[in-house]
Write a protein that holds these residues in place. Sequence first.
Motif, PDB file in Angstrom:
ATOM      1  N   ALA A  28       0.956   1.781  -2.453  1.00 27.18           N
ATOM      2  CA  ALA A  28      -0.045   0.725  -2.618  1.00 27.18           C
ATOM      3  C   ALA A  28       0.399  -0.197  -1.289  1.00 27.18           C
ATOM      4  CB  ALA A  28      -0.071  -0.057  -3.953  1.00 27.18           C
ATOM      5  N   MET A  29       1.456  -0.453  -0.974  1.00 28.23           N
ATOM      6  CA  MET A  29       1.840  -1.297   0.102  1.00 28.23           C
ATOM      7  C   MET A  29       1.197  -0.709   1.230  1.00 28.23           C
ATOM      8  SD  MET A  29       5.779  -2.376  -0.484  1.00 28.23           S
ATOM      9  CE  MET A  29       5.792  -3.338   0.798  1.00 28.23           C
ATOM     10  N   ILE A  30       1.278   0.522   1.607  1.00 29.62           N
ATOM     11  CA  ILE A  30       0.406   1.455   2.753  1.00 29.62           C
ATOM     12  C   ILE A  30      -1.025   1.218   2.688  1.00 29.62           C
ATOM     13  CG2 ILE A  30       0.050   3.508   3.771  1.00 29.62           C
ATOM     14  CD1 ILE A  30       2.466   4.373   2.683  1.00 29.62           C
ATOM     15  N   GLY A  31      -1.579   1.037   1.491  1.00 31.58           N
ATOM     16  CA  GLY A  31      -3.041   0.904   1.446  1.00 31.58           C
ATOM     17  C   GLY A  31      -3.234  -0.521   1.471  1.00 31.58           C
ATOM     18  N   ILE A  32      -2.636  -1.526   1.276  1.00 25.80           N
ATOM     19  CA  ILE A  32      -2.792  -2.878   1.638  1.00 25.80           C
ATOM     20  C   ILE A  32      -2.536  -3.028   3.243  1.00 25.80           C
ATOM     21  CG2 ILE A  32      -1.696  -5.292   1.624  1.00 25.80           C
ATOM     22  CD1 ILE A  32      -3.487  -4.471  -0.901  1.00 25.80           C
ATOM     23  N   PHE A  33      -1.630  -2.374   3.734  1.00 29.47           N
ATOM     24  CA  PHE A  33      -1.423  -2.804   5.182  1.00 29.47           C
ATOM     25  C   PHE A  33      -2.761  -1.896   5.960  1.00 29.47           C
ATOM     26  CE2 PHE A  33       3.209  -2.883   4.253  1.00 29.47           C
ATOM     27  CZ  PHE A  33       3.207  -4.347   4.248  1.00 29.47           C
ATOM     28  N   THR A  34      -3.141  -0.809   5.397  1.00 26.71           N
ATOM     29  CA  THR A  34      -4.385  -0.180   5.856  1.00 26.71           C
ATOM     30  C   THR A  34      -5.569  -0.863   5.860  1.00 26.71           C
ATOM     31  OG1 THR A  34      -3.535   1.794   5.512  1.00 26.71           O
ATOM     32  CG2 THR A  34      -5.683   2.001   6.150  1.00 26.71           C
ATOM     33  N   PRO A  62      -9.062   6.311   4.288  1.00 26.14           N
ATOM     34  CA  PRO A  62      -7.683   5.822   3.407  1.00 26.14           C
ATOM     35  C   PRO A  62      -7.901   4.488   2.675  1.00 26.14           C
ATOM     36  CG  PRO A  62      -6.969   6.670   5.622  1.00 26.14           C
ATOM     37  CD  PRO A  62      -8.500   6.428   5.634  1.00 26.14           C
ATOM     38  N   VAL A  63      -8.849   3.621   3.569  1.00 25.97           N
ATOM     39  CA  VAL A  63      -9.259   2.441   2.570  1.00 25.97           C
ATOM     40  C   VAL A  63      -9.964   2.707   1.580  1.00 25.97           C
ATOM     41  CG1 VAL A  63     -10.441   0.230   2.886  1.00 25.97           C
ATOM     42  CG2 VAL A  63      -8.816   0.894   4.883  1.00 25.97           C
ATOM     43  N   LEU A  64     -11.054   3.587   1.619  1.00 22.02           N
ATOM     44  CA  LEU A  64     -12.032   3.639   0.430  1.00 22.02           C
ATOM     45  C   LEU A  64     -11.147   4.406  -0.454  1.00 22.02           C
ATOM     46  CD1 LEU A  64     -15.326   4.678   2.160  1.00 22.02           C
ATOM     47  CD2 LEU A  64     -14.797   2.614   0.688  1.00 22.02           C
ATOM     48  N   VAL A  65     -10.299   5.212  -0.300  1.00 27.25           N
ATOM     49  CA  VAL A  65      -9.329   5.915  -1.048  1.00 27.25           C
ATOM     50  C   VAL A  65      -8.534   4.815  -2.009  1.00 27.25           C
ATOM     51  CG1 VAL A  65      -7.323   7.586  -1.657  1.00 27.25           C
ATOM     52  CG2 VAL A  65      -9.423   8.383  -0.125  1.00 27.25           C
ATOM     53  N   PHE A  66      -8.010   3.993  -1.061  1.00 25.78           N
ATOM     54  CA  PHE A  66      -7.080   2.925  -1.795  1.00 25.78           C
ATOM     55  C   PHE A  66      -8.052   2.040  -2.716  1.00 25.78           C
ATOM     56  CE2 PHE A  66      -5.741  -1.495  -1.620  1.00 25.78           C
ATOM     57  CZ  PHE A  66      -4.420  -1.267  -2.457  1.00 25.78           C
ATOM     58  N   ALA A  67      -9.167   1.905  -2.365  1.00 26.80           N
ATOM     59  CA  ALA A  67     -10.102   1.217  -3.304  1.00 26.80           C
ATOM     60  C   ALA A  67     -10.332   1.767  -4.538  1.00 26.80           C
ATOM     61  CB  ALA A  67     -11.507   0.919  -2.459  1.00 26.80           C
ATOM     62  N   GLY A  68     -10.545   3.253  -4.587  1.00 28.00           N
ATOM     63  CA  GLY A  68     -10.562   4.058  -5.614  1.00 28.00           C
ATOM     64  C   GLY A  68      -9.295   4.148  -6.640  1.00 28.00           C
ATOM     65  N   PHE A  69      -8.010   4.194  -5.885  1.00 30.66           N
ATOM     66  CA  PHE A  69      -7.192   4.147  -6.855  1.00 30.66           C
ATOM     67  C   PHE A  69      -6.983   2.559  -7.288  1.00 30.66           C
ATOM     68  CE2 PHE A  69      -5.471   7.772  -4.376  1.00 30.66           C
ATOM     69  CZ  PHE A  69      -5.199   8.461  -5.523  1.00 30.66           C
ATOM     70  N   LEU A  70      -7.369   1.562  -6.554  1.00 32.78           N
ATOM     71  CA  LEU A  70      -7.222   0.003  -7.070  1.00 32.78           C
ATOM     72  C   LEU A  70      -8.111   0.097  -8.476  1.00 32.78           C
ATOM     73  CD1 LEU A  70      -5.885  -2.544  -6.497  1.00 32.78           C
ATOM     74  CD2 LEU A  70      -7.671  -3.106  -5.103  1.00 32.78           C
ATOM     75  N   ALA A  71      -9.294   0.505  -8.232  1.00 34.09           N
ATOM     76  CA  ALA A  71     -10.326   0.611  -9.396  1.00 34.09           C
ATOM     77  C   ALA A  71      -9.442   1.224 -10.712  1.00 34.09           C
ATOM     78  CB  ALA A  71     -11.299   1.053  -8.999  1.00 34.09           C
ATOM     79  N   ILE A  72      -8.900   2.359 -10.503  1.00 31.89           N
ATOM     80  CA  ILE A  72      -8.421   3.009 -11.419  1.00 31.89           C
ATOM     81  C   ILE A  72      -7.233   2.305 -12.129  1.00 31.89           C
ATOM     82  CG2 ILE A  72      -7.151   4.988 -12.040  1.00 31.89           C
ATOM     83  CD1 ILE A  72      -8.648   6.863 -10.087  1.00 31.89           C
TER      84      ILE A  72
END
Length: 116
Positions: A28-34, A62-72
């Motif tokens: 998740a840290m990588i997602g936030i930095f992205t 990757p930002v949209l993928v992170f948003a998907g994981f964040l939604a889950i």
Amino acid sequence: MLKSISYINIALAIVYFLFYLLNSTSYAMIGIFTVIAFSGLTVRNAEKDIKPTTIYFILGLPVLVFAGFLAIWTYNVIVASFEHNYFGNSWLYIAISACLIAGIIIQSILLLIHRP
């Protein structure tokens, strides 16, 4: 509008990082930095009125993928809060996560329709 959403996303990503991921070693840290890098690049190019390039799509996916994981993750927190009847500390997490998810999606849509 695109620049404002990008600034909001940067602020929400930093708040999310400081409140929930400061002691984390997860992906998740990588997602936030992205998200921060993507939003910073968007702000820079919006100020200079530069068209979106392929780097947006490379960082945007990757930002949209992170948003998907964040939604889950947010959905799982909501379900667990209902099961245990405990929303004491989870409301703030849900609010910040929902705003960050919405900001990422709005920024991506605005970036696709933005033509300088």
